[in-house]
Design an enzyme around this catalytic site. Structure first.
Site, PDB file in Angstrom:
ATOM      1  N   GLY A  65       0.815  -1.209   0.000  1.00 35.67           N
ATOM      2  CA  GLY A  65       0.000   0.000   0.000  1.00 35.67           C
ATOM      3  C   GLY A  65       0.847   1.257   0.000  1.00 35.67           C
ATOM      4  O   GLY A  65       2.040   1.229   0.330  1.00 35.67           O
ATOM      5  N   CYS A  66       0.225   2.375  -0.343  1.00 28.71           N
ATOM      6  CA  CYS A  66       0.918   3.659  -0.335  1.00 28.71           C
ATOM      7  C   CYS A  66       1.394   3.995   1.071  1.00 28.71           C
ATOM      8  O   CYS A  66       0.645   3.855   2.037  1.00 28.71           O
ATOM      9  CB  CYS A  66      -0.018   4.769  -0.817  1.00 28.71           C
ATOM     10  SG  CYS A  66      -0.382   4.684  -2.569  1.00 28.71           S
ATOM     11  N   SER A  67       2.623   4.424   1.174  1.00 31.01           N
ATOM     12  CA  SER A  67       3.224   4.857   2.441  1.00 31.01           C
ATOM     13  C   SER A  67       3.140   3.815   3.549  1.00 31.01           C
ATOM     14  O   SER A  67       3.151   4.157   4.727  1.00 31.01           O
ATOM     15  CB  SER A  67       2.584   6.167   2.911  1.00 31.01           C
ATOM     16  OG  SER A  67       2.740   7.169   1.945  1.00 31.01           O
ATOM     17  N   SER A  68       3.078   2.540   3.187  1.00 32.68           N
ATOM     18  CA  SER A  68       2.966   1.476   4.195  1.00 32.68           C
ATOM     19  C   SER A  68       4.235   1.348   5.029  1.00 32.68           C
ATOM     20  O   SER A  68       4.190   0.846   6.152  1.00 32.68           O
ATOM     21  CB  SER A  68       2.657   0.138   3.525  1.00 32.68           C
ATOM     22  OG  SER A  68       3.598  -0.150   2.510  1.00 32.68           O
TER      23      SER A  68
END
Length: 134
Positions: A36-39
């Site tokens: 995921g984004c910015s995980s």
């Protein structure tokens, strides 16, 4: 807790489905891919500390986590993820380490210096043999 691989593809690191305090109580033995984004983003907490979902996975004994440091485009990170899984988990009859597979997969992104540079590894470099870590 009973699998060799955990793959999350969605928004952020999946905090909306499982709380961080719950994750740290698990005995996680699987290699974790948080796509995921910015995980993998660590947020500043106080003067000298940082906090993010990857910290809780490591507290929960996760050996290695592949996560993204910043927001990425879905098409590029999907291509990256597919290539990464082919180079590591689905690779048969050879040993490959996860950080090397991450590095090899960066080049499939159209924006390899933006989206390709976002995925990083936290933890111990692990080797996979026939999709099972050794």
């Amino acid at each position: 807790e009973n699998n060799n691989i955990f793959l999350y593809v969605g928004h952020n690191g999946g905090e909306e489905f499982v709380s961080c305090s719950k994750i740290e109580t698990f005995d996680i033995k699987s290699i974790t891919f948080l796509m995921g984004c910015s995980s993998g983003l660590l947020k500043k907490k106080g003067e000298f500390q940082s906090n993010g979902i990857t910290n809780y996975y490591m507290i929960g004994s996760c050996p290695i986590i592949v996560a993204n440091l910043w927001d990425v485009t879905d098409k590029d990170i999907d291509q990256f993820s597919c290539h990464l899984l082919r180079k590591s988990v689905l690779k048969q009859d050879s040993i490959i380490d996860i950080p090397k597979a991450v590095n090899l997969s960066r080049s499939v992104c159209k924006m390899k210096y933006l989206n390709g540079a976002a995925p990083i590894c936290y933890g111990i470099p692990f080797h996979l043999l026939n999709g099972i870590y050794v």
